[in-house]
Design an enzyme around this catalytic site. Sequence first.
Site, short mmCIF file in Angstrom:
data_model
loop_
_atom_site.label_atom_id
_atom_site.label_comp_id
_atom_site.label_asym_id
_atom_site.label_seq_id
_atom_site.Cartn_x
_atom_site.Cartn_y
_atom_site.Cartn_z
CB CYS A 178 37.71 48.92 42.86
SG CYS A 178 37.52 48.16 41.30
CB CYS B 293 44.17 45.58 38.17
SG CYS B 293 44.31 46.21 36.50
CB CYS C 7 41.27 48.51 45.94
SG CYS C 7 40.39 46.60 46.28
CB CYS D 138 38.77 40.70 43.54
SG CYS D 138 37.47 41.81 43.70
CB CYS D 139 41.95 42.17 40.09
SG CYS D 139 42.48 43.63 41.02
S1 SF4 Z 1 40.66 46.82 42.52
FE1 SF4 Z 1 39.86 45.96 44.35
S2 SF4 Z 1 37.53 45.94 44.07
FE2 SF4 Z 1 38.52 46.29 42.02
S3 SF4 Z 1 38.47 44.14 40.89
FE3 SF4 Z 1 40.62 44.51 42.01
S4 SF4 Z 1 40.53 43.65 44.21
FE4 SF4 Z 1 38.30 43.88 43.17
#
Ligand code: SF4
Length: 262
Positions: free
Chosen positions: A225, A251, A228, A144-145
């Site tokens: 985010c 991240c 998270c 996701c990151c």
């Molecule tokens: S912090 Fe969480 S929601 Fe944001 S990009 Fe990374 S995994 Fe995705």
Amino acid sequence: MSATVTVIDRARGIIPRAFDRVGSVAADPMVLAKLAQLQAAARGRDAHGILELALKGEFAGKSAVVSSFGAESAVLLHLVSQIDPATPILFLNTGKLFGETLRYRDRLQDILGLGDIRSLAPNPADRDRFDPEGILWSKDTDACCNFRKVVPLKRALEPFAAQVTGRKRFQTRERAAMQPVEFFEGRFRFNPLADWTLSELEAYTLEHNLPRHPLVEDGYPSIGCMPCTRRVAAGEDYRAGRWSGDDKDECGIHIGIDGEGI
Ligand code: SF4
């Protein structure tokens, strides 16, 4: 050295555009010599002085600041506004941020007169491909990151010779050995606040009457985010609210897949 393509995550096939970079930093004596020169120039300078190295002289018009508009971002952004408020500020708008962060960005932009904030969104095709339901964070935070942060930032940094970060050594294990000037993924990286403590950040914030991120008062000392980030209880670690329950502490935008960077 030859130009290469950085494969961010070969297994998932997420590959940023090709860009020129130094393939092996350690083997490039010119980069090492330049880095040594910049590190020597930074020695003895305060944060303002290091930032001048990054934004004026040979790097004028060639540097970008990376900011999350998080809990401590106002300090670096205030320093930037004093030197050159037209400096490009790269802000990763992941689509998963708190509304408070977006409003805080707008407030700081207004108060500090920041003229070039660039909000970076993930590529829509990547979003459709990797996270059509918007819940990848609950299954694979690294993936996701990667498409929401790492890939967009790499693309946005392509035109720049240097980047500036607001990272501090006290924040994470990975940051503990950070230098005020480094070389990372093909460009110089300046960290003017590397040796600042939380107390010094607090004092600067008070001295300059800078607005605070509204979530700090609500129990969030470090803000990323929304899915998270959680509140931190008294006695918990400063970063305990980030990816809580996960081994993750970064991240990925500041650490290479192979730990690259000097
Ligand atoms: S912090 Fe969480 S929601 Fe944001 S990009 Fe990374 S995994 Fe995705």
